[in-house]
Design an enzyme around this catalytic site. Structure first.
Site, PDB file in Angstrom:
ATOM      1  N   ARG A  60      -2.751   2.205  -7.731  1.00 54.46           N
ATOM      2  CA  ARG A  60      -1.978   2.647  -6.541  1.00 54.46           C
ATOM      3  C   ARG A  60      -0.731   3.515  -6.849  1.00 54.46           C
ATOM      4  O   ARG A  60      -0.231   4.479  -6.338  1.00 54.46           O
ATOM      5  CB  ARG A  60      -1.648   1.645  -5.490  1.00 54.46           C
ATOM      6  CG  ARG A  60      -2.776   1.062  -5.342  1.00 54.46           C
ATOM      7  CD  ARG A  60      -3.616   1.423  -4.002  1.00 54.46           C
ATOM      8  NE  ARG A  60      -4.184   2.558  -4.421  1.00 54.46           N
ATOM      9  CZ  ARG A  60      -5.588   2.402  -4.936  1.00 54.46           C
ATOM     10  NH1 ARG A  60      -5.810   1.244  -5.536  1.00 54.46           N
ATOM     11  NH2 ARG A  60      -6.000   3.421  -5.392  1.00 54.46           N
ATOM     12  N   VAL A  96       4.415   0.260   1.279  1.00 48.62           N
ATOM     13  CA  VAL A  96       4.821   0.034  -0.430  1.00 48.62           C
ATOM     14  C   VAL A  96       5.236   1.172  -1.012  1.00 48.62           C
ATOM     15  O   VAL A  96       5.565   1.251  -2.176  1.00 48.62           O
ATOM     16  CB  VAL A  96       3.984  -1.039  -0.946  1.00 48.62           C
ATOM     17  CG1 VAL A  96       3.979  -2.348  -0.351  1.00 48.62           C
ATOM     18  CG2 VAL A  96       2.671  -0.378  -1.163  1.00 48.62           C
ATOM     19  N   HIS A 112       7.327  -5.429   2.942  1.00 50.14           N
ATOM     20  CA  HIS A 112       6.303  -5.906   2.261  1.00 50.14           C
ATOM     21  C   HIS A 112       6.358  -5.502   0.705  1.00 50.14           C
ATOM     22  O   HIS A 112       5.223  -5.577   0.234  1.00 50.14           O
ATOM     23  CB  HIS A 112       4.909  -5.178   2.697  1.00 50.14           C
ATOM     24  CG  HIS A 112       4.797  -6.008   4.073  1.00 50.14           C
ATOM     25  ND1 HIS A 112       3.796  -5.358   5.261  1.00 50.14           N
ATOM     26  CD2 HIS A 112       5.126  -7.131   4.753  1.00 50.14           C
ATOM     27  CE1 HIS A 112       3.601  -5.987   6.115  1.00 50.14           C
ATOM     28  NE2 HIS A 112       4.428  -6.936   5.850  1.00 50.14           N
TER      29      HIS A 112
END
Ligand code: OAD
Length: 236
Positions: A60, A96, A112
């Site tokens: 990611r 994020v 988060h």
């Protein structure tokens, strides 16, 4: 729309980054980038298979840092709004990624966590990271491997910055949620907290969710966010 807003809280979710090329979470199949959410977004998943979780967030992070991923018009207009709005403004993101910062947002909290940070399990110190890391990576404070985890809030864990967020919600007069499905607590309840002081609550989303906002504006974030916030600025 409320005229002469003095204090605004904006909540963003995965939908604001969708047009930048980052997939949203809650596809109907319960998968996030082809992984069951339980495997990659829970403390239990990390305990069961840490290597899978490290690899997932490494991928990611590399995706986020890759060339095609850039802030879109919705991120950019929110940053412009923050700088031109004469009142108080807090941007709370569940995302994020770092697209809000890259667009120029400053008064921003990541409830988060952040993909470009890692945390020591011993000291709880948080470090910036752009490289891959895993169980074998030496911790910058402990100087030994095995102590680092992604600085991401997983299901069952407490989100960050809740005091600051609640204070802002309790005193805002406009609350706007952008690109979030309203499935994850506590963010899903923010519009109710904002209503305590009779804030006007507005949802900007690709589809109308079931939450009880005062106003719903449906469309792609890159189109409806600049339009909505331009009107709000003109009303100030
Ligand atoms: P979801 O994936 O649950 O919802 C994304 C929302 O964005 C949906 O309502 C979509 O309809 C909408 N959407 C998609 N494309 C859009 C576009 N171009 N313009 C506007 N809206 C669009 O994502 P979140 O609500 O952000 O938590 O998910 C909340 C949390 O669940 C995440 O922060 C994450 C996840 O588990 C953690 O990792 C702790």
């Amino acid at each position: 729309m409320s005229a002469r807003a003095e204090s605004i809280v904006v909540l963003t979710g995965a939908g604001i980054s969708a047009e930048s090329g980052i997939k949203t979470f809650r596809a109907a199949d319960g998968l996030w980038e082809n992984h069951p959410i339980d495997d990659v977004a829970t403390p239990e998943g990390f305990e069961r298979n840490p290597q899978l979780v490290y690899e997932f967030y490494n991928q990611r992070r590399q995706q986020l840092l890759s060339d095609p991923i850039k802030p879109n018009a919705a991120h950019s207009y929110l940053a412009k709004f923050e700088h031109e709005f004469p009142g108080k403004f807090l941007l709370v993101t569940q995302n994020v990624d770092n697209l809000h910062e890259r667009a120029g947002s400053e008064n921003l909290v990541h409830m988060h966590g952040e993909l470009l940070k890692m945390r020591c399990l011993n000291s709880q110190l948080v470090f910036d990271i752009i490289e891959n890391f895993n169980f074998d990576t030496n911790c910058r404070c402990c100087r030994s491997p095995g102590n680092l985890r992604p600085h991401i809030v997983w299901f069952g864990e407490m989100p960050f910055h809740m005091n600051k967020i609640n204070q802002a919600l309790e005193s805002c007069d406009v609350f706007v949620a952008i690109g979030t499905s309203g499935n994850v607590y506590p963010a899903s309840g923010f519009y109710q907290t904002a209503k305590i002081r009779r804030a006007r609550t507005v949802e900007l989303n690709l589809e109308r969710t079931s939450s009880g906002f005062d106003e719903h504006i449906v469309g792609n974030a890159s189109e409806i966010v600049p339009k909505y916030f331009e009107n709000l600025l003109q009303a100030c």
